[in-house]
Motif scaffolding. Structure first.
Motif, PDB file in Angstrom:
ATOM      1  N   PRO A 168      -2.830   7.254  -4.424  1.00  0.00           N
ATOM      2  CA  PRO A 168      -3.306   6.390  -5.511  1.00  0.00           C
ATOM      3  C   PRO A 168      -2.704   6.786  -6.853  1.00  0.00           C
ATOM      4  CG  PRO A 168      -4.972   8.005  -4.957  1.00  0.00           C
ATOM      5  CD  PRO A 168      -3.861   8.194  -3.965  1.00  0.00           C
ATOM      6  N   LYS A 203      -3.519   7.628 -10.203  1.00  0.00           N
ATOM      7  CA  LYS A 203      -4.650   8.045 -11.022  1.00  0.00           C
ATOM      8  C   LYS A 203      -4.357   7.761 -12.496  1.00  0.00           C
ATOM      9  CE  LYS A 203      -6.955   9.943  -7.568  1.00  0.00           C
ATOM     10  NZ  LYS A 203      -8.271   9.424  -7.116  1.00  0.00           N
ATOM     11  N   HIS A 248      -7.818   2.508 -15.026  1.00  0.00           N
ATOM     12  CA  HIS A 248      -7.929   2.254 -13.595  1.00  0.00           C
ATOM     13  C   HIS A 248      -6.844   1.334 -13.059  1.00  0.00           C
ATOM     14  CE1 HIS A 248      -9.900   1.479  -9.749  1.00  0.00           C
ATOM     15  NE2 HIS A 248      -9.894   0.184  -9.992  1.00  0.00           N
ATOM     16  N   ARG A 249      -6.332   0.460 -13.912  1.00  0.00           N
ATOM     17  CA  ARG A 249      -5.383  -0.563 -13.458  1.00  0.00           C
ATOM     18  C   ARG A 249      -4.499  -0.975 -14.626  1.00  0.00           C
ATOM     19  NH1 ARG A 249      -6.450  -5.472  -9.729  1.00  0.00           N
ATOM     20  NH2 ARG A 249      -4.958  -7.061 -10.398  1.00  0.00           N
ATOM     21  N   MET A 293      -2.653  -0.496  -9.122  1.00  0.00           N
ATOM     22  CA  MET A 293      -4.045  -0.039  -9.107  1.00  0.00           C
ATOM     23  C   MET A 293      -4.265   0.781  -7.848  1.00  0.00           C
ATOM     24  SD  MET A 293      -7.599  -2.239  -9.011  1.00  0.00           S
ATOM     25  CE  MET A 293      -7.265  -2.781  -7.339  1.00  0.00           C
ATOM     26  N   GLU A 294      -4.817   1.981  -8.022  1.00  0.00           N
ATOM     27  CA  GLU A 294      -5.063   2.875  -6.909  1.00  0.00           C
ATOM     28  C   GLU A 294      -3.780   3.016  -6.085  1.00  0.00           C
ATOM     29  OE1 GLU A 294      -8.588   1.260  -5.080  1.00  0.00           O
ATOM     30  OE2 GLU A 294      -9.885   2.141  -6.619  1.00  0.00           O
ATOM     31  N   ASN A 295      -3.831   2.767  -4.764  1.00  0.00           N
ATOM     32  CA  ASN A 295      -2.588   2.929  -3.986  1.00  0.00           C
ATOM     33  C   ASN A 295      -1.979   1.570  -3.615  1.00  0.00           C
ATOM     34  OD1 ASN A 295      -4.578   2.338  -1.971  1.00  0.00           O
ATOM     35  ND2 ASN A 295      -3.174   3.149  -0.411  1.00  0.00           N
ATOM     36  N   ASN A 332       0.860  -1.172   0.000  1.00  0.00           N
ATOM     37  CA  ASN A 332       0.000   0.000   0.000  1.00  0.00           C
ATOM     38  C   ASN A 332       0.905   1.234   0.000  1.00  0.00           C
ATOM     39  OD1 ASN A 332      -2.713  -1.342   0.518  1.00  0.00           O
ATOM     40  ND2 ASN A 332      -1.532  -2.069   2.256  1.00  0.00           N
TER      41      ASN A 332
END
Length: 328
Positions: A184, A186, A284-285, A294-296, A52
């Protein structure tokens, strides 16, 4: 234990920077910096695990010696035991310097710090890891500051249970008077990271195989996605054709114009070959062999790619928190 500094602190107003406020213009893909070989072998422990990603503001009164680390560990253990109290469970916490992760770009930057939280149900069972976090500064030169007892470690990579992550970060925030927020990736970031990853080490490419770009559709659940697939070798050929003015293979740069042209070409290919006009869909990924972002969250298995991704993320985290206005 008192973490307050002796002198009165100046108040600090953090000015978050977004891509709209300061657009990224360039990323250096070079393997060398100032004609000196960089040792990235210390990153090996980060490979093959899902992390993360968080951004961290300036840390106050973080003393990097054994005595203070023991005090920080005691404080964190007490806070975790209070927050996650369970019968017959004992907790332990540890702060330590990670010796094998060499700070970039030189040894003057602050060393990486490891934070662990362990739990044991009874004396016969082994300790279970509830949290592992690494605070680090990667490549960004430490900015000069007239504030005493201030340390900049803009990136926090961590893994563990969600409740323990929240509890640890809340405690660190209070202990060192800082802010910790999720970082994240983006769509703007993924647009940069795809070329960065596939162009890492042009002579002996770090990745091969299929590149998957996963798009979400407006007003539909995040699980309803459109996946576009390309071969990494084909994308590398497109980028190499776009970067036509760089004959020096040692110093390779990606510019914002390169990224824009690259995705214009890809979108035309999606329309011609697949009949896809993504319109307002959002990237998104990204999935590549051994790499997911993806994201964080990220998982990377290649050392050079981990190096480049950390360089990118550190600059983003630094941009968010470490351009400050000091009001004395």
């Amino acid at each position: 234990m008192n973490f307050a500094v002796e002198n009165t602190r100046p108040s600090i107003m953090y000015t978050p920077r977004t891509p709209q406020m300061r657009e990224r213009q360039r990323f250096n893909l070079s393997t060398k910096l100032d004609d000196e070989e960089i040792d990235i072998s210390g990153l090996e422990d980060l490979l093959g695990q899902t992390w993360n990603i968080y951004a961290v503001s300036a840390l106050f009164d973080l003393r990097q010696d054994d005595i203070h680390f023991k005090l920080y560990s005691k404080r964190l253990r007490e806070e975790i035991a209070s927050t996650l109290s369970h019968e017959d469970v004992s907790y332990d916490a540890k702060f330590s310097v990670i010796e094998n992760i060499v700070p970039r770009p030189n040894h003057e930057n602050n060393p990486a710090i490891k934070i662990e939280v362990l739990a044991k149900i009874n004396e016969t069972e082994k300790e279970k890891s509830l949290y592992q976090g690494i605070l680090l500064s990667w490549r960004i030169t430490q900015a000069e500051s007239n504030i005493k007892n201030l340390i900049r470690l803009p990136l926090l990579l961590c893994r563990g249970t969600s409740t323990c992550i929240d509890a640890v970060h809340a405690t660190i925030t209070r202990m060192f008077d800082c802010l910790i927020i999720a970082l994240p990736a983006k769509e703007h970031d993924l647009n940069w990271l795809i070329p960065i990853i596939i162009m890492t080490n042009k002579e002996q490419p770090a990745v091969s195989g299929e590149v998957q770009m996963v798009y979400t559709v407006p007003e539909l659940p995040v699980t309803d996605t459109i996946t576009v697939k390309f071969q990494a070798a084909d994308l590398r050929k497109i980028l190499s054709a776009i970067i036509t003015n760089q004959n020096d293979e040692i110093n390779v740069f990606l510019n914002r114009e390169h990224i824009e042209i690259f995705f214009e070409v890809l979108h035309k290919q999606m329309l011609i070959i697949g009949g896809l006009k993504l319109g307002l869909c959002t990237l998104h990924r990204i999935n590549l062999p051994g790499i997911t972002i993806m994201e964080n969250k990220m998982k990377i298995v290649n050392l050079e790619i981990m190096d480049n991704v950390l360089l990118y993320l550190n600059e983003k985290a630094f941009d968010i928190f470490h351009t400050v206005h000091i009001d004395i």
